[in-house]
Write an enzyme that holds these catalytic residues in place. Structure first.
Site, PDB file in Angstrom:
ATOM      1  N   LYS A 107       0.870  -1.181   0.000  1.00 40.26           N
ATOM      2  CA  LYS A 107       0.000   0.000   0.000  1.00 40.26           C
ATOM      3  C   LYS A 107       0.902   1.225   0.000  1.00 40.26           C
ATOM      4  O   LYS A 107       2.041   1.162   0.471  1.00 40.26           O
ATOM      5  CB  LYS A 107      -0.869   0.015   1.267  1.00 40.26           C
ATOM      6  CG  LYS A 107      -2.125   0.833   1.130  1.00 40.26           C
ATOM      7  CD  LYS A 107      -3.222   0.051   0.455  1.00 40.26           C
ATOM      8  CE  LYS A 107      -4.462   0.884   0.245  1.00 40.26           C
ATOM      9  NZ  LYS A 107      -5.542   0.087  -0.347  1.00 40.26           N
TER      10      LYS A 107
HETATM   11  P1  NAD Z   1     -13.778   7.526  -3.038  1.00 39.10           P
HETATM   12  O1  NAD Z   1     -12.836   8.591  -2.604  1.00 39.10           O
HETATM   13  O2  NAD Z   1     -14.086   7.345  -4.483  1.00 39.10           O
HETATM   14  O3  NAD Z   1     -15.203   7.706  -2.286  1.00 39.10           O
HETATM   15  C1  NAD Z   1     -15.321   7.810  -0.898  1.00 39.10           C
HETATM   16  C2  NAD Z   1     -16.793   8.124  -0.563  1.00 39.10           C
HETATM   17  O4  NAD Z   1     -16.961   8.032   0.847  1.00 39.10           O
HETATM   18  C3  NAD Z   1     -17.247   9.527  -0.939  1.00 39.10           C
HETATM   19  O5  NAD Z   1     -18.603   9.487  -1.313  1.00 39.10           O
HETATM   20  C4  NAD Z   1     -17.112  10.302   0.383  1.00 39.10           C
HETATM   21  O6  NAD Z   1     -17.968  11.434   0.459  1.00 39.10           O
HETATM   22  C5  NAD Z   1     -17.515   9.233   1.352  1.00 39.10           C
HETATM   23  N1  NAD Z   1     -17.004   9.412   2.722  1.00 39.10           N
HETATM   24  C6  NAD Z   1     -15.712   9.546   3.099  1.00 39.10           C
HETATM   25  N2  NAD Z   1     -15.635   9.658   4.438  1.00 39.10           N
HETATM   26  C7  NAD Z   1     -16.907   9.577   4.907  1.00 39.10           C
HETATM   27  C8  NAD Z   1     -17.490   9.622   6.190  1.00 39.10           C
HETATM   28  N3  NAD Z   1     -16.736   9.779   7.283  1.00 39.10           N
HETATM   29  N4  NAD Z   1     -18.836   9.510   6.289  1.00 39.10           N
HETATM   30  C9  NAD Z   1     -19.609   9.356   5.191  1.00 39.10           C
HETATM   31  N5  NAD Z   1     -19.114   9.297   3.948  1.00 39.10           N
HETATM   32  C10 NAD Z   1     -17.783   9.416   3.812  1.00 39.10           C
HETATM   33  O7  NAD Z   1     -13.186   6.187  -2.392  1.00 39.10           O
HETATM   34  P2  NAD Z   1     -13.415   4.692  -2.898  1.00 39.10           P
HETATM   35  O8  NAD Z   1     -12.354   4.342  -3.889  1.00 39.10           O
HETATM   36  O9  NAD Z   1     -14.838   4.484  -3.222  1.00 39.10           O
HETATM   37  O10 NAD Z   1     -13.028   3.890  -1.569  1.00 39.10           O
HETATM   38  C11 NAD Z   1     -13.927   3.776  -0.481  1.00 39.10           C
HETATM   39  C12 NAD Z   1     -13.410   2.708   0.459  1.00 39.10           C
HETATM   40  O11 NAD Z   1     -13.282   1.470  -0.238  1.00 39.10           O
HETATM   41  C13 NAD Z   1     -12.035   2.973   1.070  1.00 39.10           C
HETATM   42  O12 NAD Z   1     -11.992   2.410   2.365  1.00 39.10           O
HETATM   43  C14 NAD Z   1     -11.096   2.187   0.163  1.00 39.10           C
HETATM   44  O13 NAD Z   1      -9.883   1.832   0.808  1.00 39.10           O
HETATM   45  C15 NAD Z   1     -11.952   0.981  -0.111  1.00 39.10           C
HETATM   46  N6  NAD Z   1     -11.578   0.237  -1.324  1.00 39.10           N
HETATM   47  C16 NAD Z   1     -11.558   0.842  -2.535  1.00 39.10           C
HETATM   48  C17 NAD Z   1     -11.242   0.092  -3.664  1.00 39.10           C
HETATM   49  C18 NAD Z   1     -11.280   0.691  -5.046  1.00 39.10           C
HETATM   50  O14 NAD Z   1     -11.125  -0.074  -6.019  1.00 39.10           O
HETATM   51  N7  NAD Z   1     -11.513   1.974  -5.205  1.00 39.10           N
HETATM   52  C19 NAD Z   1     -10.910  -1.258  -3.539  1.00 39.10           C
HETATM   53  C20 NAD Z   1     -10.949  -1.847  -2.269  1.00 39.10           C
HETATM   54  C21 NAD Z   1     -11.300  -1.084  -1.174  1.00 39.10           C
END
Ligand code: NAD
Length: 419
Positions: A107
């Site tokens: 990471k």
């Molecule tokens: P992103 O930045 O595209 O979206 C994050 C979303 O969460 C946004 O809508 C934001 O407003 C919301 N958010 C953030 N903090 C918040 C809070 N405290 N309360 C309410 N809403 C909140 O991020 P993403 O890529 O969708 O990733 C989201 C999660 O999934 C993370 O934990 C990331 O590590 C995990 N993840 C992502 C992927 C990927 O392929 N993008 C893969 C595995 C895991």
């Protein structure tokens, strides 16, 4: 209570699995996996548009390469810490082992807020990161992908920076996944994590005896993971009743029009103000009754404080580490089925693996093929974890961890000991 770091959560999950594996795997292998292999700290000093000198901290952690080169996203937020990146890297080791791809866990983190920087300066920071991390990125070392705060476009800039550093038109082999299709990316990567969440949630519904058609869903987070999960869940007949993000929440007891909500969020940057439902309190939304609750935002959202009030039958962890160890105990006692992050959100890394093989073998895969392979693999691995959970009377998280840690130990044993 102090905010649980992702490292503390990851280590607590690991120790539970290590206890369950005692006598089955070598203690030395467990000890090797307890400690991250490499933690690198960089300082970046890019030239931003304001002409003022800036220094940004960045981290790269390779937790384990027992199964292959480290794989894991780059998180760019102003609060990311080396401990968080270490916890996330450890979780990536388990995710890759569980979903069956030949990668280890890695990471990266860049301490910067892309929204405050704006698109142009974010690109400069990301290029500076890639430039400074050149020795640490590559198909035999660490292969990054997008995570919170980084996007497909960013992966294109990293690929370009590394090619430029090598004096080549392109990198040889796959240096980064989740990049634009035009640069060797794969169709379906963008939606892959959300699709995996939808597939495993549907499996969990079937296991719980609830029909997928008409099942009710609440999501926290409407970014890459949340929005795609919501769209795909709605397309399979589930009803998305509520969605929360950082700026607000929206609720419709008859089911939200997810496509209209996606368009609204794309236009305004949030679900807040959507006129196809009523405004709700984002924190309270998590405790409303539903069949599936999908935390798809940040870590530590389900805690000892709100876990007793959760009224979902299933929690499908789209985010990494959304449930603290204390909340996990409470949800287990309350018989709420938690599909753990290392399984639920592994669709992204599985499709990253397809992208890696496509690029290293100079093949091209279609969106249909990607979707079919992703659905099959997620269903298979969900079933394997579920069967183990039943056989050993474990929660899904513990079963998934036992499988993953056991697999990593097996790889370490097969590699033997270096002098
Ligand atoms: P992103 O930045 O595209 O979206 C994050 C979303 O969460 C946004 O809508 C934001 O407003 C919301 N958010 C953030 N903090 C918040 C809070 N405290 N309360 C309410 N809403 C909140 O991020 P993403 O890529 O969708 O990733 C989201 C999660 O999934 C993370 O934990 C990331 O590590 C995990 N993840 C992502 C992927 C990927 O392929 N993008 C893969 C595995 C895991």
């Amino acid at each position: 209570m102090a905010q649980a770091s992702l490292w503390r959560t990851a280590l607590a999950n690991f120790e539970q699995a290590a206890d369950l594996l005692a006598g089955e795997v070598s203690p030395a292998a467990l000890d090797r996996l307890r400690h991250p292999r490499e933690r690198i700290e960089l300082s970046l000093s890019p030239q931003l548009a304001d002409g003022v000198p800036h220094v940004f901290r960045a981290f790269i952690v390779r937790h384990s390469d027992a199964l292959g080169p480290a794989k894991g996203g780059i998180r760019m937020t102003d609060s990311v810490t080396l401990d968080d990146v270490t916890g996330l890297a450890m979780e990536m080791t388990w995710k890759c082992a569980l979903i069956g791809v030949p990668f280890g866990g890695g990471k990266a983190g860049i301490v910067a807020d892309p929204r405050r920087l704006g698109a142009a300066d974010s690109e400069v920071v990301l290029r500076s990161f890639a430039h400074n991390a050149t020795r640490h990125i590559g198909p035999q070392v660490y292969v990054p992908a997008p995570d919170m705060g980084t996007t497909e476009a960013g992966m294109g800039y990293i690929k370009d920076t590394l090619s430029f550093a090598a004096g080549l038109a392109t990198t040889r082999g796959c240096f980064v996944t989740g990049k634009p299709v035009i640069l060797g990316g794969i169709p379906g990567r963008r939606e892959a994590t959300g699709r995996g969440v939808a597939v495993t949630a549907a499996e969990a519904l079937r296991d719980t005896g609830i029909a997928v058609e008409g099942a009710t869903v609440i999501l926290q987070g409407f970014g890459n993971v949340g929005a795609h999960a919501a769209s795909i869940m709605a397309s399979t007949g589930m009803r998305v009743l509520g969605v929360a993000d950082l700026l607000g929440a929206v609720w419709n007891a008859d089911g939200l029009d997810v496509e209209a909500l996606v368009a609204h969020a794309a236009r305004t940057g949030s679900v807040d103000g959507f006129d196809g439902g009523e405004a709700a309190d984002p924190t309270e939304l998590l405790t409303r009754p539903c069949d599936v609750l999908v935390p798809a935002a940040a870590a530590n959202q389900l805690t000892a404080e709100n876990a007793p009030a959760i009224q979902a039958r299933i929690v499908a962890e789209g985010a990494n580490g959304p449930t603290t160890p204390e909340a996990d105990e409470i949800l287990a006692e309350r018989d709420i089925l938690v599909v753990p992050d290392i399984l639920c959100n592994a669709g992204g890394v599985f499709v990253s693996y397809l992208e890696f093989t496509q690029e290293t073998q100079q093949e091209q895969m279609t969106a249909t093929e990607v979707r079919r392979r992703l659905t099959r693999r997620m269903t298979e691995r969900y079933g394997a974890a579920r069967d183990l959970a039943r056989r050993r009377s474990l929660s899904m998280r513990r079963a998934a961890m036992v499988k993953a840690v056991g697999t990593a130990c097996e790889a370490l044993a097969a590699r033997g000991n270096l002098p």
